[in-house]
Design an enzyme around this catalytic site. Structure first.
Site, PDB file in Angstrom:
ATOM      1  CB  VAL A 126      59.496  44.356  54.429  1.00 33.38           C
ATOM      2  CG1 VAL A 126      59.583  44.369  55.948  1.00 33.38           C
ATOM      3  CG2 VAL A 126      58.677  45.533  53.933  1.00 33.38           C
ATOM      4  CE1 TYR A 127      58.393  48.131  50.191  1.00 37.94           C
ATOM      5  CE2 TYR A 127      59.839  49.481  48.881  1.00 37.94           C
ATOM      6  CZ  TYR A 127      58.679  49.325  49.586  1.00 37.94           C
ATOM      7  OH  TYR A 127      57.792  50.362  49.682  1.00 37.94           O
ATOM      8  CB  THR A 128      63.736  42.286  47.189  1.00 34.52           C
ATOM      9  OG1 THR A 128      64.670  42.998  48.001  1.00 34.52           O
ATOM     10  CG2 THR A 128      63.313  43.118  45.996  1.00 34.52           C
TER      11      THR A 128
END
Length: 153
Positions: free
Chosen positions: A18-20
């Site tokens: 879910v990062y960036t």
């Protein structure tokens, strides 16, 4: 990881699906192309509270047996659930968790009550996230410097 960090000896990269906005794993994959074997890459995903525990544990074991993962670890689970998962893995000859990632710093010491003793007993490696409390322990906010806390968080 920035080229300067790798040149200084940094080799541990922590990411999540879910990062960036869901693109971090692809970005990191491109950045490590041709030199993946020089880095320890850790990624994670969110597990819903409705899926019975055997399902993700079996799925993770399948990935280890297929050679897609070397080891499995867990982040931000309660101690009782990690212990339950590892007991289940042991009884079913599945891959157990070998490490735990938890929020731990001088301002957030609650892991000392249950998580750290559990990790010691189960021989789990511990990786702290937020060790500088989002910069609060660096003194930069006392000096009026900018940072994540000044941008609405």
């Amino acid at each position: 990881m920035a080229p300067g960090e790798a040149a200084a000896g940094g080799n541990f990269i922590d990411t999540a699906n879910v990062y960036t906005g869901g693109t971090s794993e692809s970005i990191i994959g491109r950045a490590l192309r041709g030199r993946r074997d020089r880095f320890v890459l850790a990624t994670k995903f969110a597990r819903d509270n409705l899926t019975p525990l055997p399902e993700p544990m079996r799925a993770l074991d399948d990935q280890v047996r297929a050679g897609k993962l070397l080891h499995v670890a867990v982040s931000d689970w309660p101690a009782w659930e990690i212990a339950r998962a590892n007991t289940m893995a042991e009884l079913r000859d599945w891959s157990p968790f070998v490490g735990v990632q938890l929020r731990y710093n001088l301002l957030s010491r609650s892991p000392e009550a249950e998580l750290l003793p559990m990790a010691r007993e189960l021989d789990l490696a511990v990786v702290a996230w937020g060790p500088l409390a989002e910069g609060r322990l660096t003194g930069k906010y006392l000096r009026g410097e900018q940072g994540r806390l000044n941008r609405g968080g």
